[in-house]
Design a protein around this motif. Structure first.
Motif, PDB file in Angstrom:
ATOM      1  N   SER A  13       0.813  -1.218   0.000  1.00  0.00           N
ATOM      2  CA  SER A  13       0.000   0.000   0.000  1.00  0.00           C
ATOM      3  C   SER A  13       0.844   1.265   0.000  1.00  0.00           C
ATOM      4  CB  SER A  13      -0.962   0.012   1.185  1.00  0.00           C
ATOM      5  OG  SER A  13      -0.241   0.007   2.401  1.00  0.00           O
ATOM      6  N   ASP A  14       2.070   1.187   0.529  1.00  0.00           N
ATOM      7  CA  ASP A  14       2.959   2.349   0.497  1.00  0.00           C
ATOM      8  C   ASP A  14       4.415   1.898   0.630  1.00  0.00           C
ATOM      9  OD1 ASP A  14       3.612   2.130   3.335  1.00  0.00           O
ATOM     10  OD2 ASP A  14       1.713   3.123   3.768  1.00  0.00           O
ATOM     11  N   LYS A  16       6.643   2.576   2.903  1.00  0.00           N
ATOM     12  CA  LYS A  16       7.039   2.201   4.262  1.00  0.00           C
ATOM     13  C   LYS A  16       6.798   0.713   4.499  1.00  0.00           C
ATOM     14  CE  LYS A  16       6.031   3.137   9.090  1.00  0.00           C
ATOM     15  NZ  LYS A  16       4.864   2.608   9.738  1.00  0.00           N
ATOM     16  N   ILE A  17       5.594   0.241   4.210  1.00  0.00           N
ATOM     17  CA  ILE A  17       5.276  -1.174   4.425  1.00  0.00           C
ATOM     18  C   ILE A  17       6.073  -2.049   3.461  1.00  0.00           C
ATOM     19  CG2 ILE A  17       3.224  -1.315   2.956  1.00  0.00           C
ATOM     20  CD1 ILE A  17       3.574  -2.989   6.355  1.00  0.00           C
ATOM     21  N   GLU A  20       9.460  -2.493   5.027  1.00  0.00           N
ATOM     22  CA  GLU A  20       9.366  -3.373   6.197  1.00  0.00           C
ATOM     23  C   GLU A  20       9.201  -4.835   5.793  1.00  0.00           C
ATOM     24  OE1 GLU A  20       7.363  -0.117   9.232  1.00  0.00           O
ATOM     25  OE2 GLU A  20       6.121  -1.723   8.433  1.00  0.00           O
ATOM     26  N   CYS A  21       8.567  -5.072   4.657  1.00  0.00           N
ATOM     27  CA  CYS A  21       8.306  -6.447   4.207  1.00  0.00           C
ATOM     28  C   CYS A  21       9.379  -7.008   3.282  1.00  0.00           C
ATOM     29  CB  CYS A  21       6.951  -6.514   3.513  1.00  0.00           C
ATOM     30  SG  CYS A  21       5.559  -6.286   4.629  1.00  0.00           S
ATOM     31  N   ARG A  70     -13.165  -3.707   8.813  1.00  0.00           N
ATOM     32  CA  ARG A  70     -12.077  -4.277   8.020  1.00  0.00           C
ATOM     33  C   ARG A  70     -12.591  -5.332   7.040  1.00  0.00           C
ATOM     34  NH1 ARG A  70      -6.850  -3.202   9.197  1.00  0.00           N
ATOM     35  NH2 ARG A  70      -6.426  -1.971  11.033  1.00  0.00           N
ATOM     36  N   TYR A  82       0.612  -9.045  16.885  1.00  0.00           N
ATOM     37  CA  TYR A  82       0.678  -8.428  15.562  1.00  0.00           C
ATOM     38  C   TYR A  82       0.189  -9.339  14.440  1.00  0.00           C
ATOM     39  CZ  TYR A  82       3.195  -4.627  17.693  1.00  0.00           C
ATOM     40  OH  TYR A  82       3.534  -3.563  18.478  1.00  0.00           O
ATOM     41  N   ILE A  99      -1.358  -4.177   3.425  1.00  0.00           N
ATOM     42  CA  ILE A  99      -1.807  -2.891   3.940  1.00  0.00           C
ATOM     43  C   ILE A  99      -0.962  -2.429   5.125  1.00  0.00           C
ATOM     44  CG2 ILE A  99      -3.736  -1.659   5.000  1.00  0.00           C
ATOM     45  CD1 ILE A  99      -5.579  -3.631   3.449  1.00  0.00           C
ATOM     46  N   GLU A 100      -0.810  -3.300   6.129  1.00  0.00           N
ATOM     47  CA  GLU A 100      -0.106  -2.872   7.326  1.00  0.00           C
ATOM     48  C   GLU A 100       0.277  -4.042   8.213  1.00  0.00           C
ATOM     49  OE1 GLU A 100      -2.632  -0.543   9.961  1.00  0.00           O
ATOM     50  OE2 GLU A 100      -4.362  -1.763   9.423  1.00  0.00           O
ATOM     51  N   THR A 102       0.019  -4.632  12.164  1.00  0.00           N
ATOM     52  CA  THR A 102      -0.670  -3.938  13.258  1.00  0.00           C
ATOM     53  C   THR A 102      -1.222  -4.911  14.284  1.00  0.00           C
ATOM     54  OG1 THR A 102      -2.352  -2.269  13.728  1.00  0.00           O
ATOM     55  CG2 THR A 102      -2.928  -3.921  12.105  1.00  0.00           C
ATOM     56  N   TYR A 104      -4.674  -5.021  15.649  1.00  0.00           N
ATOM     57  CA  TYR A 104      -5.985  -4.417  15.442  1.00  0.00           C
ATOM     58  C   TYR A 104      -6.976  -4.802  16.506  1.00  0.00           C
ATOM     59  CZ  TYR A 104      -6.721  -8.935  13.146  1.00  0.00           C
ATOM     60  OH  TYR A 104      -6.779 -10.269  12.848  1.00  0.00           O
TER      61      TYR A 104
END
Length: 105
Positions: A13-14, A16-17, A20-21, A70, A82, A99-100, A102, A104
């Motif tokens: 999705s962006d 940053k993620i 991280e992945c 969601r 997580y 997406i993230e 998190t 949730y």
């Protein structure tokens, strides 16, 4: 960036993620070594799968659909509490959009 293994492609999705992945050093700095390893394991499992439904059927990473606000999203376990959250994108070409990461709950 797209990752491809089985029939599922992975998008993010962006940036940053995506970092991280896909970059162990970034994930380790943010989440620690164990979590970075688990993130990579889940990304590898997603790209090796033929479909999200297959992941659910074979309980890959305890993959499950989410509900309420969601709806349309799915999650796989990382290190408690997580989850790696993603959504299906497209029908003909199977793409998973990460997406993230998190908690949730």
């Amino acid at each position: 960036m797209q990752l491809r293994g089985g029939l599922l492609k992975v998008e993010f999705s962006d940036r940053k993620i995506e970092k991280e992945c896909t970059r162990a050093s970034v994930a380790e700095k943010r989440y620690g070594k164990l979590m970075a390893g688990k993130i990579q394991q889940r990304i590898d499992q997603i790209t090796a799968s033929d479909s999200v439904e297959q992941m659910i059927q074979f309980n890959v990473g305890r993959c499950h659909p989410l509900g309420k606000n969601r709806k349309g999203q799915y999650a796989v376990d990382l290190i408690h509490p997580y989850r790696l959250v993603f959504e299906k994108k497209g029908t003909e070409i199977k793409i998973v959009n990460i997406i993230e990461i998190t908690d949730y709950h």
